[in-house]
Write a protein that holds these residues in place. Sequence first.
Motif, PDB file in Angstrom:
ATOM      1  N   LEU A   1       0.916  -0.987  -0.178  1.00  0.00           N
ATOM      2  CA  LEU A   1      -0.096  -0.103   0.018  1.00  0.00           C
ATOM      3  C   LEU A   1       0.939   1.219  -0.053  1.00  0.00           C
ATOM      4  O   LEU A   1       0.565   2.323  -0.735  1.00  0.00           O
ATOM      5  CB  LEU A   1      -0.974  -0.003   1.001  1.00  0.00           C
ATOM      6  N   GLN A   2       1.796   1.378   0.720  1.00  0.00           N
ATOM      7  CA  GLN A   2       2.864   2.378   0.694  1.00  0.00           C
ATOM      8  C   GLN A   2       3.435   2.558  -0.689  1.00  0.00           C
ATOM      9  O   GLN A   2       3.544   3.836  -1.207  1.00  0.00           O
ATOM     10  CB  GLN A   2       4.170   2.034   1.532  1.00  0.00           C
ATOM     11  N   THR A   3       3.832   1.497  -1.333  1.00  0.00           N
ATOM     12  CA  THR A   3       4.409   1.403  -2.673  1.00  0.00           C
ATOM     13  C   THR A   3       3.329   2.155  -3.686  1.00  0.00           C
ATOM     14  O   THR A   3       3.676   3.206  -4.616  1.00  0.00           O
ATOM     15  CB  THR A   3       4.975   0.413  -3.109  1.00  0.00           C
ATOM     16  N   LEU A   4       2.258   1.665  -3.510  1.00  0.00           N
ATOM     17  CA  LEU A   4       1.138   2.163  -4.415  1.00  0.00           C
ATOM     18  C   LEU A   4       0.725   3.774  -4.231  1.00  0.00           C
ATOM     19  O   LEU A   4       0.473   4.319  -5.003  1.00  0.00           O
ATOM     20  CB  LEU A   4      -0.263   1.283  -4.357  1.00  0.00           C
ATOM     21  N   TYR A   5       0.837   4.220  -3.068  1.00  0.00           N
ATOM     22  CA  TYR A   5       0.402   5.250  -2.618  1.00  0.00           C
ATOM     23  C   TYR A   5       1.396   6.198  -3.404  1.00  0.00           C
ATOM     24  O   TYR A   5       1.000   7.227  -4.199  1.00  0.00           O
ATOM     25  CB  TYR A   5       0.655   5.608  -1.188  1.00  0.00           C
ATOM     26  N   PHE A   6       2.713   5.997  -3.159  1.00  0.00           N
ATOM     27  CA  PHE A   6       3.832   6.956  -4.094  1.00  0.00           C
ATOM     28  C   PHE A   6       3.459   6.821  -5.544  1.00  0.00           C
ATOM     29  O   PHE A   6       3.689   7.940  -6.292  1.00  0.00           O
ATOM     30  CB  PHE A   6       5.211   6.299  -3.660  1.00  0.00           C
TER      31      PHE A   6
ATOM     32  N   ASP B   1      12.012  -3.939  -1.972  1.00  0.00           N
ATOM     33  CA  ASP B   1      13.492  -3.984  -1.422  1.00  0.00           C
ATOM     34  C   ASP B   1      13.544  -5.118  -0.646  1.00  0.00           C
ATOM     35  O   ASP B   1      14.490  -4.921   0.150  1.00  0.00           O
ATOM     36  CB  ASP B   1      13.908  -2.765  -0.603  1.00  0.00           C
ATOM     37  N   ARG B   2      12.909  -6.189  -0.776  1.00  0.00           N
ATOM     38  CA  ARG B   2      12.936  -7.530  -0.031  1.00  0.00           C
ATOM     39  C   ARG B   2      13.519  -8.498  -0.932  1.00  0.00           C
ATOM     40  O   ARG B   2      12.553  -9.148  -1.675  1.00  0.00           O
ATOM     41  CB  ARG B   2      11.812  -7.863   0.751  1.00  0.00           C
TER      42      ARG B   2
ATOM     43  N   ASP C   1      -0.725   9.437  12.341  1.00  0.00           N
ATOM     44  CA  ASP C   1       0.486  10.079  11.828  1.00  0.00           C
ATOM     45  C   ASP C   1       1.271   9.103  10.499  1.00  0.00           C
ATOM     46  O   ASP C   1       2.469   9.089  10.457  1.00  0.00           O
ATOM     47  CB  ASP C   1       1.389  10.148  13.033  1.00  0.00           C
ATOM     48  N   TRP C   2       0.451   8.558   9.821  1.00  0.00           N
ATOM     49  CA  TRP C   2       0.830   7.525   8.793  1.00  0.00           C
ATOM     50  C   TRP C   2       1.704   8.311   8.009  1.00  0.00           C
ATOM     51  O   TRP C   2       2.771   7.679   7.295  1.00  0.00           O
ATOM     52  CB  TRP C   2      -0.343   7.113   8.050  1.00  0.00           C
ATOM     53  N   GLU C   3       1.620   9.584   7.469  1.00  0.00           N
ATOM     54  CA  GLU C   3       2.480  10.190   6.461  1.00  0.00           C
ATOM     55  C   GLU C   3       4.058  10.435   7.054  1.00  0.00           C
ATOM     56  O   GLU C   3       4.971  10.400   5.951  1.00  0.00           O
ATOM     57  CB  GLU C   3       1.737  11.640   6.070  1.00  0.00           C
ATOM     58  N   SER C   4       4.075  10.496   8.210  1.00  0.00           N
ATOM     59  CA  SER C   4       5.480  10.367   8.895  1.00  0.00           C
ATOM     60  C   SER C   4       5.881   9.159   8.873  1.00  0.00           C
ATOM     61  O   SER C   4       7.237   9.071   9.470  1.00  0.00           O
ATOM     62  CB  SER C   4       5.587  11.297   9.837  1.00  0.00           C
ATOM     63  N   LEU C   5       5.275   8.010   8.780  1.00  0.00           N
ATOM     64  CA  LEU C   5       5.724   6.812   9.084  1.00  0.00           C
ATOM     65  C   LEU C   5       5.970   5.921   8.033  1.00  0.00           C
ATOM     66  O   LEU C   5       6.543   4.868   8.023  1.00  0.00           O
ATOM     67  CB  LEU C   5       4.740   6.045   9.844  1.00  0.00           C
ATOM     68  N   ILE C   6       5.748   6.406   6.773  1.00  0.00           N
ATOM     69  CA  ILE C   6       6.094   5.710   5.533  1.00  0.00           C
ATOM     70  C   ILE C   6       6.957   6.468   4.616  1.00  0.00           C
ATOM     71  O   ILE C   6       7.251   7.508   4.740  1.00  0.00           O
ATOM     72  CB  ILE C   6       4.741   5.543   4.597  1.00  0.00           C
ATOM     73  N   SER C   7       7.588   5.442   3.668  1.00  0.00           N
ATOM     74  CA  SER C   7       8.695   6.304   2.845  1.00  0.00           C
ATOM     75  C   SER C   7       8.948   5.164   1.572  1.00  0.00           C
ATOM     76  O   SER C   7       8.756   4.188   1.904  1.00  0.00           O
ATOM     77  CB  SER C   7      10.149   6.484   3.458  1.00  0.00           C
ATOM     78  N   PRO C   8       9.234   5.675   0.665  1.00  0.00           N
ATOM     79  CA  PRO C   8       9.442   4.913  -0.582  1.00  0.00           C
ATOM     80  C   PRO C   8      10.615   4.259  -0.647  1.00  0.00           C
ATOM     81  O   PRO C   8      11.783   4.772  -0.336  1.00  0.00           O
ATOM     82  CB  PRO C   8       9.188   5.922  -1.901  1.00  0.00           C
ATOM     83  N   SER C   9      10.657   3.007  -1.176  1.00  0.00           N
ATOM     84  CA  SER C   9      11.933   2.107  -1.269  1.00  0.00           C
ATOM     85  C   SER C   9      12.756   2.965  -2.436  1.00  0.00           C
ATOM     86  O   SER C   9      12.192   3.765  -3.274  1.00  0.00           O
ATOM     87  CB  SER C   9      11.666   0.660  -1.718  1.00  0.00           C
ATOM     88  N   ALA C  10      13.899   2.311  -2.695  1.00  0.00           N
ATOM     89  CA  ALA C  10      14.838   3.040  -3.737  1.00  0.00           C
ATOM     90  C   ALA C  10      14.159   2.844  -5.053  1.00  0.00           C
ATOM     91  O   ALA C  10      14.215   3.659  -5.921  1.00  0.00           O
ATOM     92  CB  ALA C  10      16.067   2.366  -3.550  1.00  0.00           C
ATOM     93  N   ALA C  11      13.699   1.522  -5.281  1.00  0.00           N
ATOM     94  CA  ALA C  11      13.036   1.233  -6.542  1.00  0.00           C
ATOM     95  C   ALA C  11      11.897   2.168  -6.830  1.00  0.00           C
ATOM     96  O   ALA C  11      11.516   2.454  -8.102  1.00  0.00           O
ATOM     97  CB  ALA C  11      12.833  -0.304  -6.635  1.00  0.00           C
TER      98      ALA C  11
END
Length: 261
Positions: free
Chosen positions: A57-62, A221-222, A106-116
Amino acid sequence: VKCLNFKFFFFVSTSSADLSEMLLAGTKESHTKTEISPLGRDFYRGIVKKDVLKVSLQTLYFIYSAMEDELERNKDHPYLAPIYFPTELYRREALAQDLQYFYGADWESLISPSAATKLWVKRIREVGKKDPGMLLAHCYVRYIGDLSGGHLLNNVAKKVLKLPATGEGLKFYTFEGITSQKGFKQLYRSKLNEVDLEMETKVSIVEEAFSLPAIFLHCFDRPQKNLNLLQLDDMKYADWPIAAFFAGELATVATSVHKML
């Protein structure tokens, strides 16, 4: 006209080829490899891990945030106007709701995109500014792909993770603006085919779309055992389209249709 793969060269041998059929043929192999990857097999076997779903879901959000920003900026472009369906398709808000469910206020501060993921987003921004027609590839792969598989994934995840029947945590997979998925996909494909494109441009769009389904797996990234679709360490990020990243999987054929015929 250059051709990416022998398997769909007949689609590009004439200027009357439908873009939707070219995209379907050109991404079929990549979709298959994604489905038989360990992650894909787990989903089809009803194995869903909450941490994997959250990263997805994080990946899809970005990705969707970048894609929908560029769609808004280019919504009047002649290539994109026919497939501009914000009410029916836009996913950013639904993804934000899902992320809030899993991560809290606070979800926005807890997620970040992987390098890919960062590279995928960078590519979307790049084509949005320099070559908006290539957004057709990203829109087709993501919207039609997620619309097609969303129902199954929604049901599996809801059952396995015991998520609320009201849909919290899985809003992404619910396209509330679409009453008939089959009917809408037919409409979307017909609109793709209405876009007035030269054959060279159509082939470039298919090349752009070719490996997007598979590279999505690597946005996690896994490393996964026996997953040989892409080797991130070997990827030449500057050599877009992304199809060029397929180490050992991309057909080396890059000749003209006329020569093949």
